[in-house]
Design an enzyme around this catalytic site. Structure first.
Site, mmCIF file in Angstrom:
data_model
loop_
_atom_site.group_PDB
_atom_site.id
_atom_site.type_symbol
_atom_site.label_atom_id
_atom_site.label_comp_id
_atom_site.label_asym_id
_atom_site.label_seq_id
_atom_site.Cartn_x
_atom_site.Cartn_y
_atom_site.Cartn_z
ATOM 1 N N ASP A 24 0.822 -1.212 0.000
ATOM 2 C CA ASP A 24 0.000 0.000 0.000
ATOM 3 C C ASP A 24 0.856 1.263 0.000
ATOM 4 O OD1 ASP A 24 -2.366 -1.302 -0.124
ATOM 5 O OD2 ASP A 24 -2.980 -0.950 1.942
ATOM 6 N N ASP A 181 -6.159 -9.283 13.298
ATOM 7 C CA ASP A 181 -5.706 -10.656 13.460
ATOM 8 C C ASP A 181 -6.365 -11.335 14.654
ATOM 9 O OD1 ASP A 181 -4.510 -8.941 15.216
ATOM 10 O OD2 ASP A 181 -2.476 -9.267 14.504
#
Length: 637
Positions: A24, A181
């Site tokens: 990104d 996560d």
């Protein structure tokens, strides 16, 4: 570039390995560096399916990028690696093996296998020593216990392998929490999956080496855990089916970041309780006195009145003793001693149980000397200082997470591969520190604690009238005990002031960076990382180098070394141990051997898939290779 090089060197059939670089980055020079690293990896390993995934936006940050990458692959397993990790070449072999039984049958209810974090710069500074201690405790002790007893550990965002089916069943990656996560781990748990932890499979990584970077990382984690509890606590408490003991443990696990506001309340109230005598013992005695007085007023018989009167006199005498000067200044010891005992037990246990993390090769136990043991034990000093100094910062992060979901994924700056760092990136580092509102809260905490330190200094026993002969029956405490309240408040205030001072030390032109240049003792972190060295070395290559393979069939055992170490250095080390490792060559022979292993027809003890690793025979029965994703929010170079 080093994570791409490391991922390309993983021991796995080339035709079953797909590498996604989720990038990104907005810096054009960074994109060029990533593309060049991918080209080098493809040339070094012909046929490798390695490509970059770039988005036109950063929506969802890391979770959004992971979800995009997941939908672009059909792999059965997805391994995730942040850009600062350097996995060992046998990472996939050892992690994927946990998804299969000893009879080569796939275990369908395992969602993720998390591996141990190692450290490439654990001794670089007090900050990295402190981090290595609590990470060792969190992984080697806590996660090992949770995996063994409760069949659940949260994925830590990197150095783990997911079952693609489990991710799909749990609903994919979501950006509602900054710890995407851990949030996915709990959703997988609620979907009927279990998770595992392998403490012997160590993957080296770089620790943040500036206070500013560490605070940014901890803010994101604490805020994310608060958001996770806001999202799923009610479901865990009311709807999830499990035993009462497991539910209590999972509640503790989910609410782990609640400790920060609780510690903040304790630190703020302790000086008040000590100064007013309102600590636990005194409050209990006052309540008991009120109860006896009420019973005395309601008593009717003379015997009962006499008994209650005697009990009241006894309680009043005890209360007076507790409010005497010695006992008043015993209060800090009463509150602090349990914390000290916990720190000592945690320190010793963690140090003795993590020798495999610091071995000559990650995963191999080291022979720890007395000097090393002493150095590791001394990590408790920066640990308690920096943890205390982070109190106000962590409390603000938790409250912010409870207040709102999502938020900006503020990346953790790392040193990384400086050789490939662009001039634009180095210039941008000077502007990357962000001022958060919690800085003002930290200043208030510092002022508050220093006020109480001054208060206790003015009201020390030597200045107390009862110690000046007016009340000779009240003995004065010793000088150390008398100074405890002042020391306690001073310690908390100075720790917070120290951490506050180093804010902005990630910028080269900052005052802390100029005054306190760090001495790096781990300068060989990237010394042996040669990007031009061949990624794969097979048995014939070793024989050409004059090294004979110990395998009866002429093949060599698969290696268990990290790409951090040079191939020549590691071979020298292993030859001293009586074996010669190499990385498995992704040849056409692999396909036939994989197929025979899947059929269960290959029982040759000398076969490369069962030789030297009887604990992981099922790793070769996987229907397809895993996808390795580099860090998305952090630049992959």
């Amino acid at each position: 570039a080093r994570i791409i090089h490391a991922a390309a060197g993983l021991s796995w059939p080339t035709d079953r390995l797909e590498i996604q670089v989720l990038d990104d980055s907005t810096d054009h020079e960074s994109c060029i560096a990533v593309d060049a690293a991918i080209d080098r990896a493809r040339k070094a390993r012909p046929g490798l399916n390695c490509y970059v995934v770039r988005r036109a936006h950063r929506q969802g940050y890391k979770a959004g990028a992971l979800e995009v990458g997941r939908k672009m692959t059909s792999a059965s397993f997805i391994a995730i690696l942040d850009a600062d990790f350097m996995p060992a070449t046998d990472f996939l072999e050892r992690a994927v093996a946990h998804f299969y039984s000893a009879s080569a049958k796939k275990i369908s209810d395992i969602a993720v296998v998390q591996t141990q974090w190692g450290h490439t710069n654990a001794t670089e500074s007090f900050l990295t020593q402190m981090q290595s201690l609590w990470i060792d405790d969190h992984h080697s002790l806590q996660m090992s216990y949770r995996s063994h007893c409760w069949n659940f550990v949260n994925f830590t965002g990197t150095a783990g392998v997911w079952s693609a089916a489990a991710i799909e069943s749990a609903g994919g990656w979501r950006a509602q929490s900054l710890v995407e996560d851990c949030e996915l781990s709990f959703r997988a748990l609620f979907s009927g999956y279990r998770t595992k932890f392998d403490a012997t499979c160590v993957q080296p990584a770089e620790l943040p080496n500036t206070v500013t970077a560490y605070k940014a990382q901890q803010r994101r984690w604490t805020m994310g855990w608060a958001q996770l509890s806001r999202l799923h606590f009610r479901h865990l408490l009311c709807n999830f089916s499990c035993s009462p003991k497991k539910r209590l443990h999972l509640i503790y696990h989910m609410l782990i970041s609640l400790q920060w506001p609780l510690w903040a309340v304790w630190v703020c109230l302790s000086p008040v309780l000590i100064a007013t005598g309102g600590y636990t013992g005194a409050v209990v005695q006052l309540d008991a006195i009120e109860a006896v007085r009420a019973a005395l007023l309601a008593a009717t018989s003379e015997a009962e009145i006499a008994r209650l009167a005697a009990r009241l006199a006894e309680l009043q005498t005890t209360l007076a003793a507790e409010h005497s000067v010695p006992n008043l200044y015993n209060a800090p010891l009463f509150y602090i001693l349990p914390i000290l005992i916990f720190q000592v037990v945690m320190l010793v246990t963690t140090t003795l149980c993590t020798t495999h993390t610091y071995g000559p090769h990650p995963g191999l136990p080291e022979r720890i000397s007395l000097a090393k043991l002493s150095a590791r034990l001394m990590r408790v000093v920066p640990y308690v200082v920096i943890s205390t100094g982070m109190l106000a910062h962590q409390m603000c992060a938790y409250l912010e997470g409870i207040w709102s979901l999502g938020g900006e994924f503020e990346r953790t700056p790392k040193e990384g591969d400086k050789a490939n760092e662009s001039a634009a990136t180095r210039a941008a580092k000077k502007q990357r520190s962000k001022v958060h509102g919690c800085l003002f809260i930290e200043v208030l905490f510092i002022i508050y604690q220093m006020y109480w330190a001054y208060y206790f200094y003015l009201h020390s026993p030597q200045r107390d009238a009862r110690c000046q002969g007016e009340h000779p029956h009240s003995a004065c405490p010793g000088p150390v005990l008398a100074a405890l309240p002042c020391i306690f408040s001073s310690y908390v205030g100075l720790c917070m002031a120290t951490v506050f001072y180093f804010y902005g030390d990630d910028r080269p032109d900052s005052l802390p960076s100029r005054l306190f240049a760090r001495t790096r003792t781990s300068g060989n972190r990237d010394r042996d990382l040669d990007l031009e060295r061949p990624l794969i070395k097979n048995g014939s290559d070793l024989e050409a180098d004059g090294r004979k393979s110990p395998r009866p069939d002429g093949k060599s055992p698969r290696c268990r070394h990290s790409v951090l170490a040079g191939a020549e250095d590691f071979i020298d080390i292993m030859e001293n141990r009586g074996s010669t490792p190499n990385c498995i060559s992704p040849s056409s022979t692999w396909s036939s051997e994989l197929q025979s292993s899947e059929d269960g027809s290959n029982n040759n003890p000398n076969d490369i898939h069962s030789w030297d690793s009887p604990a992981f025979p099922a790793v070769w029965t996987t229907p397809s290779g895993p996808t390795v994703s580099a860090s998305t929010s952090e630049r992959a170079y």
